[in-house]
Write an enzyme that holds these catalytic residues in place. Structure first.
Site, short mmCIF file in Angstrom:
data_model
loop_
_atom_site.label_atom_id
_atom_site.label_comp_id
_atom_site.label_asym_id
_atom_site.label_seq_id
_atom_site.Cartn_x
_atom_site.Cartn_y
_atom_site.Cartn_z
N ARG A 12 -14.64 -1.18 9.82
CA ARG A 12 -13.35 -0.77 9.70
C ARG A 12 -13.26 0.39 9.00
O ARG A 12 -12.02 0.89 8.65
CB ARG A 12 -12.69 -1.99 9.22
CG ARG A 12 -11.00 -2.13 9.46
CD ARG A 12 -10.08 -1.22 9.07
NE ARG A 12 -8.72 -1.35 9.48
CZ ARG A 12 -7.85 -2.04 8.74
NH1 ARG A 12 -8.01 -2.67 7.53
NH2 ARG A 12 -6.67 -2.15 9.07
N SER A 13 -14.10 0.94 8.43
CA SER A 13 -14.01 2.21 7.63
C SER A 13 -14.07 3.65 8.27
O SER A 13 -15.50 3.63 8.80
CB SER A 13 -15.30 2.05 6.56
OG SER A 13 -15.59 3.28 5.76
#
EC number: 5.99.1.4
Length: 215
Positions: A12-13
């Site tokens: 998700r980064s």
């Protein structure tokens, strides 16, 4: 002499995505092996994180990631779907999360095979590089093939060994925090953490001090 580094990383980064192709290039240019160690994103580990942050945090982060992508000439688009189901307006994280658990477990399964970095690189390019419906059709299968792993095997492992894989992922998070940081992406070399996509050159400088050589 082959040097080894650990990279702590989340699907998700966006900063993890922006760093990954450079991590791959390091392993090609230098006598370096990177152990890809997946962790769950803050949205899972600390669901109140976004609500506790300054109101400007999210807006600045989006401005910065697109600026970095333009500067590095790396394709970047909002993920569709987002690996984390979240109301962007309220920042509230949904209770049902259909993507991130299987995705992270598959990543850890790839790491078991020594292909975690390659899998992260290929899949993150789908998620953050502008592929709509990255979770549909043959997108993930193709990414797995390019990473030299079998998606069906990874998915079966993720679905039949969730507890074991989650224990490994939790150990990764503990090791990250023991290194002196808590966020991703973080490269750790000989116990020294280098947090962020903007610290890669600094990490290479340190590794060269310890004898890192080109292939």
């Amino acid at each position: 002499m082959t040097h080894t580094a650990d990279v702590y990383w989340s699907f998700r980064s966006p900063y993890s995505y922006l760093a990954t192709r450079r991590y791959v290039e390091l392993t090609k240019k230098y006598d370096l092996r990177i152990n890809q160690r997946f962790v769950y994103p803050l949205a899972i580990r600390d669901p109140d994180f976004f609500e506790k942050n300054h109101p400007n945090w999210l807006g600045y982060t989006f401005r910065d990631i697109f600026r970095v992508a333009q500067f590095m000439d790396i394709p970047l688009a909002p993920p569709n779907p987002d690996p984390i189901v979240q109301d962007v307006q309220t920042r509230k994280i949904a209770e049902e999360q259909p993507y991130i658990f299987e995705l992270t477990r598959m990543g850890q399964a790839a790491s078991r095979r020594g292909k975690g970095l390659e899998f992260a690189n290929e899949v993150s390019q789908l998620i953050w590089g502008g592929t709509p419906g990255w979770n549909e059709g043959d997108h993930l299968k193709g990414a797995a093939e390019r990473a030299a792993v079998n998606l069906d095997e990874l998915r079966a492992e993720a679905n039949t060994q969730p507890e074991e894989l989650d224990a490994e992922i939790a150990d990764n998070q503990k090791a990250l925090e023991a290194s002196g940081h808590w966020g991703v992406p973080t490269l750790v070399f000989e116990g020294e953490p280098f947090f962020g996509q903007d610290r890669i050159e600094l990490a290479v400088w340190r590794m060269k001090q310890k004898g890192l050589a080109e292939r």
